[in-house]
Scaffold this active site. Sequence first.
Site, short mmCIF file in Angstrom:
data_model
loop_
_atom_site.label_atom_id
_atom_site.label_comp_id
_atom_site.label_asym_id
_atom_site.label_seq_id
_atom_site.Cartn_x
_atom_site.Cartn_y
_atom_site.Cartn_z
N GLU A 246 58.74 24.26 -5.70
CA GLU A 246 60.14 23.48 -6.08
C GLU A 246 60.39 24.06 -7.69
O GLU A 246 59.77 23.88 -8.49
CB GLU A 246 59.83 22.07 -6.42
CG GLU A 246 59.51 21.31 -5.20
CD GLU A 246 60.51 21.20 -4.30
OE1 GLU A 246 61.76 21.27 -4.73
OE2 GLU A 246 60.26 20.74 -2.99
N CYS A 280 65.79 19.62 -12.95
CA CYS A 280 65.98 20.85 -11.93
C CYS A 280 67.66 20.74 -11.27
O CYS A 280 68.11 21.80 -11.00
CB CYS A 280 65.22 21.07 -11.18
SG CYS A 280 64.67 19.86 -10.23
P1 NAD Z 1 56.28 25.59 -15.96
O1 NAD Z 1 56.66 26.88 -14.87
O2 NAD Z 1 56.23 26.31 -17.47
O3 NAD Z 1 55.23 25.02 -15.85
C1 NAD Z 1 55.14 24.07 -14.62
C2 NAD Z 1 53.35 23.84 -14.50
O4 NAD Z 1 52.71 24.97 -14.24
C3 NAD Z 1 52.68 23.30 -15.68
O5 NAD Z 1 51.57 22.31 -15.30
C4 NAD Z 1 52.09 24.39 -16.38
O6 NAD Z 1 51.03 24.23 -16.93
C5 NAD Z 1 51.51 25.17 -15.06
N1 NAD Z 1 51.41 26.51 -15.09
C6 NAD Z 1 52.19 27.35 -16.35
N2 NAD Z 1 51.63 28.77 -16.15
C7 NAD Z 1 50.84 28.77 -15.00
C8 NAD Z 1 50.29 29.69 -14.07
N3 NAD Z 1 50.17 31.01 -14.29
N4 NAD Z 1 49.62 29.38 -12.87
C9 NAD Z 1 49.76 28.33 -12.66
N5 NAD Z 1 50.31 27.05 -13.36
C10 NAD Z 1 50.69 27.38 -14.44
O7 NAD Z 1 57.52 24.73 -15.97
P2 NAD Z 1 57.96 23.53 -17.21
O8 NAD Z 1 58.60 24.10 -18.02
O9 NAD Z 1 56.88 22.64 -16.99
O10 NAD Z 1 59.11 22.81 -16.32
C11 NAD Z 1 60.37 23.11 -16.19
C12 NAD Z 1 60.66 24.30 -15.01
O11 NAD Z 1 60.38 23.42 -13.84
C13 NAD Z 1 62.20 24.47 -14.59
O12 NAD Z 1 62.30 25.67 -14.40
C14 NAD Z 1 62.66 23.47 -13.79
O13 NAD Z 1 63.92 23.82 -13.06
C15 NAD Z 1 61.49 23.25 -12.96
N6 NAD Z 1 61.83 22.15 -12.04
C16 NAD Z 1 62.08 22.24 -10.75
C17 NAD Z 1 62.05 21.16 -9.89
C18 NAD Z 1 62.44 21.37 -8.37
O14 NAD Z 1 62.29 20.13 -7.84
N7 NAD Z 1 63.00 22.53 -7.82
C19 NAD Z 1 61.91 19.73 -10.45
C20 NAD Z 1 61.74 19.84 -11.85
C21 NAD Z 1 61.47 20.90 -12.72
#
Ligand code: NAD
Length: 471
Positions: A246, A280
Amino acid sequence: MRMYVAGEWSDGAQQEELRSPYSGEVIDTVPVATVDDVDRAIASAVQGAAQQRRTTGHEREAILRRAGDIADTRVDELAATISRETGKAITEARAEASRAGDLLRLSGFEGSQLYGDSLPLDASAGAGLQRLGFTLRQPCGVVVAITPFNYPLLLVLHKIAPALAAGNAVVLKPARQTPLTALKLVEILLEAGLAPEAISCLTGPGGELGAALVRDPRVRKISFTGSTATGESITRLAGVKRLSLELGASCPVAILPDADIELAAQAVALGGYANAGQACISVQRVLADRAIVGDFLDALVPKVEAIRAGDPASADIGTLISEREARRVESALKTGTQNGARLLTGGERDGAVVSPAVVADVDPDSPLSQDELFGPAVAVTTVADVDAAVRLANATHYGLGAGIFTGNVANAVRFAREVDAGNVHINWTPLWRADLMPYGGLKGSGIGKEGPRSAVEEMTEVKTVVLHGAA
Ligand code: NAD
């Protein structure tokens, strides 16, 4: 708080401080997990998965129902935790926390509905009448759940509740900024009777822990919500595993000349700014027909100016997740205006708070349209007609949510059919979700669907069984 690894609450080898995005005060400390902790968590989940697959749907549903009832009694505590770690307004945090109980119970129910098909094998030449065939659904085994900061309760629950209900064991890695709510959910599940090996929750750096988790061959399923960039890096590391992703978005809303302009303005004033735009499915782009764009902006701007941004204890919307993120949003808005867009209101920053902004005359090819903003601002672009609205709605890398305001059913049907978004709303914005809905993006916004029924399907695998009565 401590993290929960391999059936034990653990301080870890090192801790880090969590600070309020609003006041900067230290609100708690949490462990910084290591790749050794990842290894222990997965080893324990392997055992947990073996136990979980031997439980009945009835037993699992009972645990999730109890967890839902406990969550209902802790709404205030959960809401306070969400607000403290995210800077989210307490009213919004309470709305989030109050959905936990139903979501746990609904997931429990869906996990008890693992139906299969009977197969008409006799219709295959030569198979005869001696065979019976059917499908069985079984849990994936070890599920890794990686979650973002913006809805630290609901987005965690949308993964772990269906995963556990379907009979999996879960290793959860919440966002580094928001581990506290996730740890409280673990407490609730354990209190409800979940087997200790069925869940671990690791706190700490996403890059290092995430990579170790998604690479591990003992993991069968990865359920990730977060940015498109991180999602892409996971696809490169994961190998042969089931993936639900997502990801990011830049959601459009079209407003046609026959729309109810007041309704559209009201809905955009909610949908573009809830959670300070850090959703999102937030409205990022408004594609307004040139016949009504002036009226629409006249209706929208005062509503946006009435949104109070600031102290999470009393304001309508709180902070962004950090001052750094607030600076990024402030600078994206500045760059937009330097490129010819008109800032009609807002866009000022105070610490991690950004005042709600409306930007008009936005070039649909500019970063303000094309890149996910994740902040409290809406970019309005004037369009010539419905053809242009449909074309521009589709003209980004993303495809998570979309909306249209129109009184014309033919235009609504066309928009629903032609716009590539996972959720399309007619006469409302994409910022609307019932937890039971299938929910997930197309294109760069991801793969797969959440919502308990869909998630249970994605957290289980189908096995075909054939009974041979005679050779
Ligand atoms: P992010 O991608 O920075 O982090 C998300 C998660 O991934 C965190 O737990 C982080 O610690 C982990 N992470 C970071 N680097 C990683 C790696 N290399 N491998 C695996 N995991 C890793 O996102 P964020 O800043 O926490 O959240 C915002 C983003 O989430 C926005 O882009 C938003 O659109 C998206 N989002 C999408 C939905 C949806 O349903 N499509 C819902 C909510 C948020």
